[in-house]
Design a protein around this motif. Structure first.
Motif, mmCIF file in Angstrom:
data_model
loop_
_atom_site.group_PDB
_atom_site.id
_atom_site.type_symbol
_atom_site.label_atom_id
_atom_site.label_comp_id
_atom_site.label_asym_id
_atom_site.label_seq_id
_atom_site.Cartn_x
_atom_site.Cartn_y
_atom_site.Cartn_z
ATOM 1 N N LEU A 110 0.925 -1.136 -0.069
ATOM 2 C CA LEU A 110 0.012 0.023 -0.049
ATOM 3 C C LEU A 110 0.725 1.409 -0.031
ATOM 4 N N VAL A 111 0.222 2.498 -0.694
ATOM 5 C CA VAL A 111 0.938 3.609 -0.616
ATOM 6 C C VAL A 111 0.928 4.187 0.905
ATOM 7 N N GLY A 112 1.973 4.771 1.412
ATOM 8 C CA GLY A 112 2.040 5.230 2.808
ATOM 9 C C GLY A 112 3.315 5.289 3.395
ATOM 10 N N LYS A 113 3.407 5.554 4.635
ATOM 11 C CA LYS A 113 4.713 5.470 5.386
ATOM 12 C C LYS A 113 4.757 4.020 5.932
ATOM 13 N N HIS A 114 5.780 3.433 5.938
ATOM 14 C CA HIS A 114 6.138 1.937 6.777
ATOM 15 C C HIS A 114 7.487 2.053 7.074
ATOM 16 N N THR A 115 7.625 0.929 8.142
ATOM 17 C CA THR A 115 8.999 1.002 8.881
ATOM 18 C C THR A 115 9.609 -0.127 8.506
ATOM 19 N N VAL A 116 10.760 -0.174 8.002
ATOM 20 C CA VAL A 116 11.774 -1.288 7.568
ATOM 21 C C VAL A 116 12.823 -1.400 8.116
ATOM 22 N N GLY A 117 13.278 -2.441 8.649
ATOM 23 C CA GLY A 117 14.647 -2.718 9.366
ATOM 24 C C GLY A 117 15.679 -2.962 8.351
ATOM 25 N N ILE A 118 16.888 -2.654 8.808
ATOM 26 C CA ILE A 118 17.954 -2.957 7.811
ATOM 27 C C ILE A 118 19.227 -3.282 8.943
ATOM 28 N N LYS A 119 19.476 -4.821 8.923
ATOM 29 C CA LYS A 119 20.403 -5.361 9.550
ATOM 30 C C LYS A 119 21.894 -5.057 9.126
ATOM 31 N N LEU A 120 22.647 -4.473 10.246
ATOM 32 C CA LEU A 120 23.977 -3.819 9.777
ATOM 33 C C LEU A 120 24.864 -5.013 10.186
ATOM 34 N N THR A 121 25.008 -5.385 11.370
ATOM 35 C CA THR A 121 25.665 -6.370 12.332
ATOM 36 C C THR A 121 24.846 -7.260 12.879
ATOM 37 N N ALA A 122 25.464 -8.399 13.693
ATOM 38 C CA ALA A 122 24.570 -9.388 14.349
ATOM 39 C C ALA A 122 23.763 -8.594 15.393
ATOM 40 N N GLY A 123 24.377 -7.684 16.071
ATOM 41 C CA GLY A 123 23.452 -6.733 17.178
ATOM 42 C C GLY A 123 22.977 -5.637 16.821
ATOM 43 N N ILE A 124 23.249 -4.981 15.393
ATOM 44 C CA ILE A 124 22.680 -3.539 15.231
ATOM 45 C C ILE A 124 21.839 -3.526 14.215
ATOM 46 N N THR A 125 20.561 -3.104 14.369
ATOM 47 C CA THR A 125 19.533 -2.938 13.086
ATOM 48 C C THR A 125 19.336 -1.602 13.364
ATOM 49 N N ALA A 126 19.121 -0.862 11.870
ATOM 50 C CA ALA A 126 18.632 0.166 11.810
ATOM 51 C C ALA A 126 17.108 0.199 11.396
ATOM 52 N N HIS A 127 16.290 1.049 11.852
ATOM 53 C CA HIS A 127 14.843 1.151 11.631
ATOM 54 C C HIS A 127 14.692 2.443 10.684
ATOM 55 N N ILE A 128 14.294 2.371 9.374
ATOM 56 C CA ILE A 128 13.963 3.711 8.667
ATOM 57 C C ILE A 128 12.566 3.718 8.237
ATOM 58 N N GLU A 129 12.308 5.055 8.231
ATOM 59 C CA GLU A 129 10.785 5.328 7.611
ATOM 60 C C GLU A 129 10.858 5.355 6.222
ATOM 61 N N LEU A 130 10.171 4.549 5.577
ATOM 62 C CA LEU A 130 9.905 4.448 4.195
ATOM 63 C C LEU A 130 8.569 4.903 3.662
ATOM 64 N N GLU A 131 8.708 5.731 2.989
ATOM 65 C CA GLU A 131 7.448 6.486 2.442
ATOM 66 C C GLU A 131 7.337 5.920 1.043
ATOM 67 N N VAL A 132 6.183 5.364 0.560
ATOM 68 C CA VAL A 132 5.862 4.831 -0.685
ATOM 69 C C VAL A 132 4.887 5.782 -1.385
ATOM 70 N N ALA A 133 5.168 6.456 -2.367
ATOM 71 C CA ALA A 133 4.441 7.270 -3.082
ATOM 72 C C ALA A 133 4.231 6.824 -4.581
ATOM 73 N N THR A 134 2.986 7.229 -5.349
ATOM 74 C CA THR A 134 2.575 6.904 -6.466
ATOM 75 C C THR A 134 3.497 7.491 -7.466
ATOM 76 N N ALA A 135 3.561 6.785 -8.665
ATOM 77 C CA ALA A 135 4.403 7.395 -9.973
ATOM 78 C C ALA A 135 3.512 8.581 -10.377
#
Length: 148
Positions: free
Chosen positions: A123-148
């Motif tokens: 769906l279009v909108g804001k979503h939270t996505v995790g990015i695993k950098l190392t075994a103990g460190i994960t970044a959570h980014i706010e991803l906004e999905v927009a229409t073309a």
């Protein structure tokens, strides 16, 4: 079957680990995908050297991973995708799409295998996505999905 992992496998171990798995799992999954190699004394000695180097590199990179996490969490990431009038996407957002969007937003280049999408983004909108950098460190980014 005794194997040496060459890549991290969820629920089994990380690269360099010597693991004992069932014959079928090793022969039909791990070996064909190059996630593991057959165990031998010579291979074990070689992997021990690689493991020592990796451990030294991980200790130095913990601070670097924390810096990358703060950099990623400050980014405003927007992903443009095709969607219908109701806001439903034609398909779903993939980890490769997230990596491209982070790169376009000025972030570092990432490995798509480290992107963790909890539930499919359709769906279009804001979503939270995790990015695993190392075994103990994960970044959570706010991803906004927009229409073309």
């Amino acid at each position: 079957m005794k194997l040496i992992l060459t890549a991290a496998v969820e629920g089994v171990g990380i690269a360099g680990d010597i693991v004992e798995v069932k014959d079928g799992y090793g022969r039909n999954y791990l070996l064909p995908r190059n996630y593991a190699i057959s165990w031998s004394k010579g291979a074990e000695k070689q992997i021990a050297g690689i493991k020592r180097a990796r451990d030294a590199r991980d200790i130095r990179s913990a601070d670097h991973a924390a810096q990358i996490r703060t950099q990623l969490e400050e980014l405003q990431v927007t992903l443009v995708a095709r969607a219908g009038e109701s806001g439903r996407l034609f398909g779903a957002v993939t980890p490769a799409d997230v990596v491209q969007a982070v790169k376009k937003a000025g972030g570092p280049s990432l490995d798509k295998r480290g992107v963790v999408i909890a539930k499919p983004i359709k769906l279009v909108g804001k979503h939270t996505v995790g990015i695993k950098l190392t075994a103990g460190i994960t970044a959570h980014i706010e991803l906004e999905v927009a229409t073309a």
